[in-house]
Design an enzyme around this catalytic site. Structure first.
Site, PDB file in Angstrom:
ATOM      1  N   ASN A  55       8.150  -5.579  -1.081  1.00 24.59           N
ATOM      2  CA  ASN A  55       8.066  -4.422  -0.182  1.00 24.59           C
ATOM      3  C   ASN A  55       6.591  -4.334   0.189  1.00 24.59           C
ATOM      4  O   ASN A  55       5.767  -3.833  -0.589  1.00 24.59           O
ATOM      5  CB  ASN A  55       8.535  -3.135  -0.861  1.00 24.59           C
ATOM      6  CG  ASN A  55       8.546  -1.964   0.127  1.00 24.59           C
ATOM      7  OD1 ASN A  55       7.912  -2.030   1.186  1.00 24.59           O
ATOM      8  ND2 ASN A  55       9.237  -0.903  -0.216  1.00 24.59           N
ATOM      9  N   ARG A  79      13.374   4.004  12.463  1.00 23.48           N
ATOM     10  CA  ARG A  79      12.250   4.947  12.413  1.00 23.48           C
ATOM     11  C   ARG A  79      11.323   4.771  13.629  1.00 23.48           C
ATOM     12  O   ARG A  79      11.783   4.375  14.685  1.00 23.48           O
ATOM     13  CB  ARG A  79      11.523   4.776  11.070  1.00 23.48           C
ATOM     14  CG  ARG A  79      12.461   5.072   9.882  1.00 23.48           C
ATOM     15  CD  ARG A  79      11.766   4.922   8.560  1.00 23.48           C
ATOM     16  NE  ARG A  79      10.647   5.860   8.434  1.00 23.48           N
ATOM     17  CZ  ARG A  79       9.683   5.739   7.498  1.00 23.48           C
ATOM     18  NH1 ARG A  79       9.718   4.736   6.638  1.00 23.48           N
ATOM     19  NH2 ARG A  79       8.702   6.614   7.428  1.00 23.48           N
ATOM     20  N   HIS A  81      12.845  -2.999   1.863  1.00 19.21           N
ATOM     21  CA  HIS A  81      12.371  -1.685   2.292  1.00 19.21           C
ATOM     22  C   HIS A  81      13.291  -0.608   1.743  1.00 19.21           C
ATOM     23  O   HIS A  81      14.520  -0.779   1.756  1.00 19.21           O
ATOM     24  CB  HIS A  81      12.323  -1.584   3.825  1.00 19.21           C
ATOM     25  CG  HIS A  81      11.402  -2.586   4.431  1.00 19.21           C
ATOM     26  ND1 HIS A  81      10.028  -2.466   4.342  1.00 19.21           N
ATOM     27  CD2 HIS A  81      11.649  -3.742   5.074  1.00 19.21           C
ATOM     28  CE1 HIS A  81       9.475  -3.510   4.924  1.00 19.21           C
ATOM     29  NE2 HIS A  81      10.426  -4.302   5.374  1.00 19.21           N
ATOM     30  N   GLU A  95      12.527  -9.771   1.748  1.00 10.87           N
ATOM     31  CA  GLU A  95      11.782  -8.607   2.256  1.00 10.87           C
ATOM     32  C   GLU A  95      12.597  -7.358   1.919  1.00 10.87           C
ATOM     33  O   GLU A  95      13.797  -7.304   2.187  1.00 10.87           O
ATOM     34  CB  GLU A  95      11.625  -8.754   3.781  1.00 10.87           C
ATOM     35  CG  GLU A  95      10.935  -7.569   4.425  1.00 10.87           C
ATOM     36  CD  GLU A  95      10.744  -7.780   5.934  1.00 10.87           C
ATOM     37  OE1 GLU A  95      10.952  -8.912   6.432  1.00 10.87           O
ATOM     38  OE2 GLU A  95      10.404  -6.800   6.605  1.00 10.87           O
ATOM     39  N   ARG A 145       5.522  12.335  -2.533  1.00  9.61           N
ATOM     40  CA  ARG A 145       5.531  12.859  -1.162  1.00  9.61           C
ATOM     41  C   ARG A 145       6.673  12.253  -0.381  1.00  9.61           C
ATOM     42  O   ARG A 145       7.205  11.206  -0.746  1.00  9.61           O
ATOM     43  CB  ARG A 145       4.198  12.515  -0.463  1.00  9.61           C
ATOM     44  CG  ARG A 145       2.988  13.229  -1.063  1.00  9.61           C
ATOM     45  CD  ARG A 145       1.764  12.972  -0.206  1.00  9.61           C
ATOM     46  NE  ARG A 145       2.054  13.232   1.196  1.00  9.61           N
ATOM     47  CZ  ARG A 145       1.590  12.504   2.221  1.00  9.61           C
ATOM     48  NH1 ARG A 145       0.810  11.479   2.003  1.00  9.61           N
ATOM     49  NH2 ARG A 145       1.893  12.820   3.463  1.00  9.61           N
ATOM     50  N   TYR A 163      11.772   8.653   1.224  1.00  8.32           N
ATOM     51  CA  TYR A 163      11.662   7.636   0.170  1.00  8.32           C
ATOM     52  C   TYR A 163      12.326   8.033  -1.144  1.00  8.32           C
ATOM     53  O   TYR A 163      12.299   7.266  -2.110  1.00  8.32           O
ATOM     54  CB  TYR A 163      10.185   7.302  -0.076  1.00  8.32           C
ATOM     55  CG  TYR A 163       9.489   6.755   1.157  1.00  8.32           C
ATOM     56  CD1 TYR A 163       9.897   5.552   1.726  1.00  8.32           C
ATOM     57  CD2 TYR A 163       8.437   7.439   1.750  1.00  8.32           C
ATOM     58  CE1 TYR A 163       9.269   5.055   2.860  1.00  8.32           C
ATOM     59  CE2 TYR A 163       7.800   6.942   2.888  1.00  8.32           C
ATOM     60  CZ  TYR A 163       8.231   5.753   3.436  1.00  8.32           C
ATOM     61  OH  TYR A 163       7.614   5.242   4.550  1.00  8.32           O
ATOM     62  N   ALA A 191       3.260  -0.800   4.794  1.00  7.82           N
ATOM     63  CA  ALA A 191       2.853  -0.903   6.202  1.00  7.82           C
ATOM     64  C   ALA A 191       2.282  -2.275   6.563  1.00  7.82           C
ATOM     65  O   ALA A 191       2.262  -2.642   7.748  1.00  7.82           O
ATOM     66  CB  ALA A 191       1.846   0.198   6.529  1.00  7.82           C
ATOM     67  N   PRO A 242       0.788  -1.233   0.000  1.00  6.89           N
ATOM     68  CA  PRO A 242       0.000   0.000   0.000  1.00  6.89           C
ATOM     69  C   PRO A 242       0.818   1.280   0.000  1.00  6.89           C
ATOM     70  O   PRO A 242       1.849   1.367   0.670  1.00  6.89           O
ATOM     71  CB  PRO A 242      -0.822  -0.113   1.290  1.00  6.89           C
ATOM     72  CG  PRO A 242      -0.133  -1.135   2.124  1.00  6.89           C
ATOM     73  CD  PRO A 242       0.526  -2.077   1.172  1.00  6.89           C
ATOM     74  N   ASN A 243       0.320   2.221  -0.749  1.00  6.88           N
ATOM     75  CA  ASN A 243       0.849   3.595  -0.864  1.00  6.88           C
ATOM     76  C   ASN A 243       2.111   3.715  -1.712  1.00  6.88           C
ATOM     77  O   ASN A 243       2.516   4.823  -2.054  1.00  6.88           O
ATOM     78  CB  ASN A 243       1.088   4.225   0.514  1.00  6.88           C
ATOM     79  CG  ASN A 243      -0.185   4.326   1.320  1.00  6.88           C
ATOM     80  OD1 ASN A 243      -1.162   4.891   0.842  1.00  6.88           O
ATOM     81  ND2 ASN A 243      -0.208   3.766   2.510  1.00  6.88           N
TER      82      ASN A 243
HETATM   83  O1  CA2 Z   1      10.805   1.801   3.658  1.00  6.62           O
HETATM   84  C1  CA2 Z   1       9.929   1.149   3.073  1.00  6.62           C
HETATM   85  O2  CA2 Z   1      10.066   0.734   1.934  1.00  6.62           O
HETATM   86  C2  CA2 Z   1       8.584   0.886   3.757  1.00  6.62           C
HETATM   87  O3  CA2 Z   1       8.196  -0.443   3.463  1.00  6.62           O
HETATM   88  C3  CA2 Z   1       7.601   1.892   3.183  1.00  6.62           C
HETATM   89  C4  CA2 Z   1       6.227   1.825   3.826  1.00  6.62           C
HETATM   90  C5  CA2 Z   1       6.343   1.905   5.344  1.00  6.62           C
HETATM   91  O4  CA2 Z   1       5.065   1.740   5.941  1.00  6.62           O
HETATM   92  C6  CA2 Z   1       7.295   0.878   5.906  1.00  6.62           C
HETATM   93  O5  CA2 Z   1       7.395   1.064   7.305  1.00  6.62           O
HETATM   94  C7  CA2 Z   1       8.672   1.021   5.267  1.00  6.62           C
HETATM   95  C8  CA2 Z   1       5.310   2.998   3.429  1.00  6.62           C
HETATM   96  C9  CA2 Z   1       5.281   3.317   2.001  1.00  6.62           C
HETATM   97  C10 CA2 Z   1       4.542   4.627   1.884  1.00  6.62           C
HETATM   98  O6  CA2 Z   1       4.871   5.153   0.668  1.00  6.62           O
HETATM   99  C11 CA2 Z   1       4.679   6.488   0.491  1.00  6.62           C
HETATM  100  C12 CA2 Z   1       4.876   6.947  -0.768  1.00  6.62           C
HETATM  101  C13 CA2 Z   1       4.730   8.268  -1.039  1.00  6.62           C
HETATM  102  C14 CA2 Z   1       4.382   9.134  -0.048  1.00  6.62           C
HETATM  103  C15 CA2 Z   1       4.182   8.658   1.220  1.00  6.62           C
HETATM  104  C16 CA2 Z   1       4.327   7.337   1.507  1.00  6.62           C
END
Ligand code: CA2
Length: 156
Positions: free
Chosen positions: A81, A114, A107, A105, A25, A30, A84, A17-18
């Protein structure tokens, strides 16, 4: 799994997700790379080593579970990946446990460095290896690592 046409095998890259919003963002965490760029990096890393790469991004847990089921006895490795979902999806953990190939896995950030709630990965016990904190380069390194493990016969 052996494939025809000179391809050594197939790697499934899953994005949770996301991650479809990457590049739009939170660039300080990221980076500015989009998901399409990351998939491109992973695809090239796989192709250089004779593997094909499939990709699915979904914001829905069940879609990812279905994709893992569909990879069983078909794909050689899964790089995921899980976003969350990493931190609370027992459904993904169980699905990944049923896949007997290599599982990495991945990230972009280092969740351990974090917020506290990101420190636990419920999928880690189902995985062969973890790659975290390397930013976009992690997509190249995770695919490279998965193929290295496959070459050593380290399927789980
Ligand atoms: O560091 C990573 O790749 C994560 O898997 C990214 C996840 C986060 O919940 C994990 O703890 C670590 C979140 C991805 C959210 O992606 C976004 C993309 C654009 C703007 C905001 C968030």
């Amino acid at each position: 799994m052996r494939h025809g046409g000179g391809v050594s095998g197939t790697i499934l890259l899953l994005s949770g997700p996301n991650l479809n919003l990457l590049g739009e963002r939170e660039p300080q965490i990221y980076g500015t790379t989009t998901l399409a760029d990351l998939v491109d990096i992973a695809t090239k890393s796989a192709a250089e080593r004779g593997y094909e790469l499939e990709h699915l991004q979904s914001n829905h847990e069940g879609d990812l579970v279905d994709a893992i089921h569909g990879a069983r006895n078909r794909c050689d490795a899964i790089v995921i990946n899980a976003g969350a979902f990493t931190h609370y999806s027992f459904a993904l953990a169980d699905a990944l446990a049923t896949f007997t190939g290599v599982k990495v896995e991945l990230h972009i950030s280092n969740p351990e460095a974090r917020e506290h709630w990101r420190h636990d990965s419920v999928i880690s016990p189902s995985m062969t290896a973890t790659m975290a904190g390397f930013g976009a380069a992690g997509y190249r390194l995770a695919v490279e690592g998965a193929i290295e493990l496959l070459s050593k016969g380290l399927e789980s």
